[in-house]
Enzyme design. Structure first.
Site, PDB file in Angstrom:
ATOM      1  N   LYS A  95      28.308  24.927  84.035  1.00 51.73           N
ATOM      2  CA  LYS A  95      28.310  24.988  85.502  1.00 51.73           C
ATOM      3  C   LYS A  95      29.463  24.213  86.133  1.00 51.73           C
ATOM      4  O   LYS A  95      29.928  24.564  87.211  1.00 51.73           O
ATOM      5  CB  LYS A  95      26.978  24.501  86.063  1.00 51.73           C
ATOM      6  CG  LYS A  95      25.859  25.513  85.891  1.00 51.73           C
ATOM      7  CD  LYS A  95      24.644  25.165  86.734  1.00 51.73           C
ATOM      8  CE  LYS A  95      23.577  26.241  86.646  1.00 51.73           C
ATOM      9  NZ  LYS A  95      22.815  26.177  85.377  1.00 51.73           N
ATOM     10  N   GLU A 117      21.742  25.015  97.218  1.00 52.39           N
ATOM     11  CA  GLU A 117      20.369  24.836  96.767  1.00 52.39           C
ATOM     12  C   GLU A 117      20.418  24.451  95.298  1.00 52.39           C
ATOM     13  O   GLU A 117      21.409  24.675  94.620  1.00 52.39           O
ATOM     14  CB  GLU A 117      19.600  26.151  96.915  1.00 52.39           C
ATOM     15  CG  GLU A 117      19.835  27.163  95.780  1.00 52.39           C
ATOM     16  CD  GLU A 117      21.262  27.702  95.678  1.00 52.39           C
ATOM     17  OE1 GLU A 117      22.020  27.579  96.678  1.00 52.39           O
ATOM     18  OE2 GLU A 117      21.623  28.228  94.612  1.00 52.39           O
ATOM     19  N   SER A 385      25.705  27.399  76.255  1.00 47.80           N
ATOM     20  CA  SER A 385      26.038  27.093  77.655  1.00 47.80           C
ATOM     21  C   SER A 385      25.792  25.642  78.050  1.00 47.80           C
ATOM     22  O   SER A 385      26.429  25.147  78.979  1.00 47.80           O
ATOM     23  CB  SER A 385      25.272  28.033  78.586  1.00 47.80           C
ATOM     24  OG  SER A 385      23.876  27.974  78.335  1.00 47.80           O
TER      25      SER A 385
HETATM   26  C1  LIG Z   1      21.964  27.166  84.851  1.00 44.75           C
HETATM   27  C2  LIG Z   1      22.103  27.352  83.408  1.00 44.75           C
HETATM   28  C3  LIG Z   1      22.056  28.631  82.810  1.00 44.75           C
HETATM   29  C4  LIG Z   1      21.758  29.882  83.578  1.00 44.75           C
HETATM   30  O1  LIG Z   1      22.747  30.272  84.487  1.00 44.75           O
HETATM   31  P1  LIG Z   1      23.691  31.524  84.255  1.00 44.75           P
HETATM   32  O2  LIG Z   1      24.275  31.736  85.609  1.00 44.75           O
HETATM   33  O3  LIG Z   1      22.827  32.676  83.819  1.00 44.75           O
HETATM   34  O4  LIG Z   1      24.684  31.171  83.245  1.00 44.75           O
HETATM   35  C5  LIG Z   1      22.276  28.734  81.449  1.00 44.75           C
HETATM   36  N1  LIG Z   1      22.506  27.639  80.685  1.00 44.75           N
HETATM   37  C6  LIG Z   1      22.542  26.404  81.217  1.00 44.75           C
HETATM   38  C7  LIG Z   1      22.793  25.257  80.308  1.00 44.75           C
HETATM   39  C8  LIG Z   1      22.346  26.215  82.584  1.00 44.75           C
HETATM   40  O5  LIG Z   1      22.375  24.970  83.111  1.00 44.75           O
END
Ligand SMILES: *Cc1c(COP(=O)(O)O)cnc(C)c1O
Length: 402
Positions: A95, A117, A385
């Site tokens: 993010k 938000e 992610s």
């Molecule tokens: C917020 C989040 C997601 C989900 O968001 P996407 O917009 O679908 O990528 C996935 N992995 C992590 C670690 C997150 O913090």
């Protein structure tokens, strides 16, 4: 060097549409402000100073490029599993990539403040971080139920200097927080910018957030070719709103041999309405919070209740680019249940010493399942992610180890 461009398949038309999805629907004052934001975004990404500043921060602040790691023990199941380590970024997830882009853009457009938000607080923390870095005010709207649940992230946002606005309306969760943040934005429209946390919402957000996340796929494609030779057979990412997935997919769009696989949360089962958040798999077309997409609906068309063990994935809608990739057959969307997610979380922790975010563990769960179906010459690249520090107490509780 100019920043990575988005592939034409996931670029919107002049109305912000990706096929039948996307668009900009809603309040006229908001539409005007969003049109200005779109114009600002398009001009600034051609500005060498802006691109240079973003690249500098990606390298020296976020810690990019994140490595690709070959998970050899996990790969004993069959196909080779590789992880793109977005969990190693500053603040622990992907993010930060779009939050730095959004706050830099707000600053260049002369805004004093970013407003957003947050649900579980991940977007709020990443945005508060970028705002602290770049010297902008930051106002985060969060449901009172989420505030009570997500204590560490609430503390982080406060320490980082963000103003936290508790939202007690309705169920006191994400949807009410979005409405509250939009209302606050309408009152401060000239001095502030709304900063969405995924590739959702009205145009230009899906395009803008995808652009800032596309660094992930461009790095990954180049690294994979250089370090492993050739291209992976599948690139895999979890899909909540869809930002980490689209960021990875973009660079591989023209590689027809590479399957693009999004993994949605099947929660307690796809046959249990209200107990999953598999939006593309089970949703119907319609308009939710300012844009068109597939979303999980009640009989009357209102957004349905959703659930996932990973709070970053429990949104009833999904990014318009993913809906479009599904329609044209370029994207494949699979699911993983809460139980599969937990077991993948533990497998990665215990076999490789990497504790993943529960969100990312959905992508790992699919990869483990898929690897066992394929022979060892096949190669799967998973977008890891985020890291799982935020999830450790919850997982321990679930497993009754404590
Ligand atoms: C917020 C989040 C997601 C989900 O968001 P996407 O917009 O679908 O990528 C996935 N992995 C992590 C670690 C997150 O913090």
């Amino acid at each position: 060097m100019i920043q990575e461009q988005l592939h034409s398949l996931i670029l919107p038309d002049s109305n912000g549409n990706f096929g039948q999805h996307g668009g900009r629907i809603g309040h006229p004052a908001l539409a005007q402000a969003l049109a200005e934001l779109e114009a600002g975004f398009h001009s600034i990404i051609r500005d060498a100073d802006f691109i240079g500043e973003m690249k500098r921060l990606q390298a020296t602040y976020v810690g990019r490029p994140s490595p690709i790691y070959h998970a050899r023990t996990l790969s004993k199941r069959g196909a080779q599993i590789f992880l793109k380590r977005e969990d190693l970024n500053h603040t622990g997830a992907h993010k930060i990539n779009h939050c730095i882009g959004e706050v830099l853009l707000a600053k260049k457009l002369g805004k004093k403040k970013v407003i957003a938000e947050t649900g579980a607080g991940q977007h709020g923390v990443a945005l508060a971080t970028a705002a602290a870095l770049l010297g902008l005010e930051c106002e985060i709207h969060m449901g009172v139920v989420d505030i009570a649940k997500e204590h560490p992230n609430v503390s982080r946002m406060k320490i980082l200097g963000a103003k936290l606005v508790p939202v007690s309306a309705g169920a006191g969760t994400l949807k009410e927080a979005v409405d509250s943040a939009f209302a606050a934005y309408l009152e401060q429209i000239d001095s502030s910018m709304f900063a969405i946390g995924s590739v959702v919402g009205p145009a230009p957000y899906p395009e803008m957030v995808a652009y800032f996340q596309s660094i992930v796929g461009h790095e990954a494609r180049e690294q994979f070719q250089r370090e492993q030779g050739g291209l992976p057979d599948e690139v895999i990412a979890c899909v909540g709103g869809g930002s980490n997935a689209i960021g990875l997919f973009n660079a591989f769009m023209d590689d027809q041999s590479v399957a693009l696989v999004g993994v949605e949360p099947a929660g307690e089962g796809l046959d249990k309405p209200g107990r999953h958040a598999a939006t593309i798999t089970k949703g119907k077309f319609g308009n939710i919070q300012g844009f068109n997409c597939y979303y999980l609906q009640n009989e009357d068309g209102t957004p349905a209740a959703v659930h996932s063990i990973a709070s970053g994935l429990d949104y009833p809608g999904v990014g318009p680019q993913h809906c479009h990739l599904k329609d044209i057959g370029r994207g494949r969307y699979e699911t993983a249940t809460d139980t599969e997610c937990l077991s993948a979380f533990l497998a990665l922790s215990r076999e490789e010493g990497i504790i993943p975010a529960l969100e990312s563990a959905h992508a790992v769960a699919y990869a483990l399942r898929r690897a066992a179906e394929l022979d060892s010459s096949k190669r799967l690249l998973v977008n890891l992610s985020g890291r799982g520090d935020k999830d450790i107490d919850f997982v321990l509780g679930k497993l009754n180890f404590a």
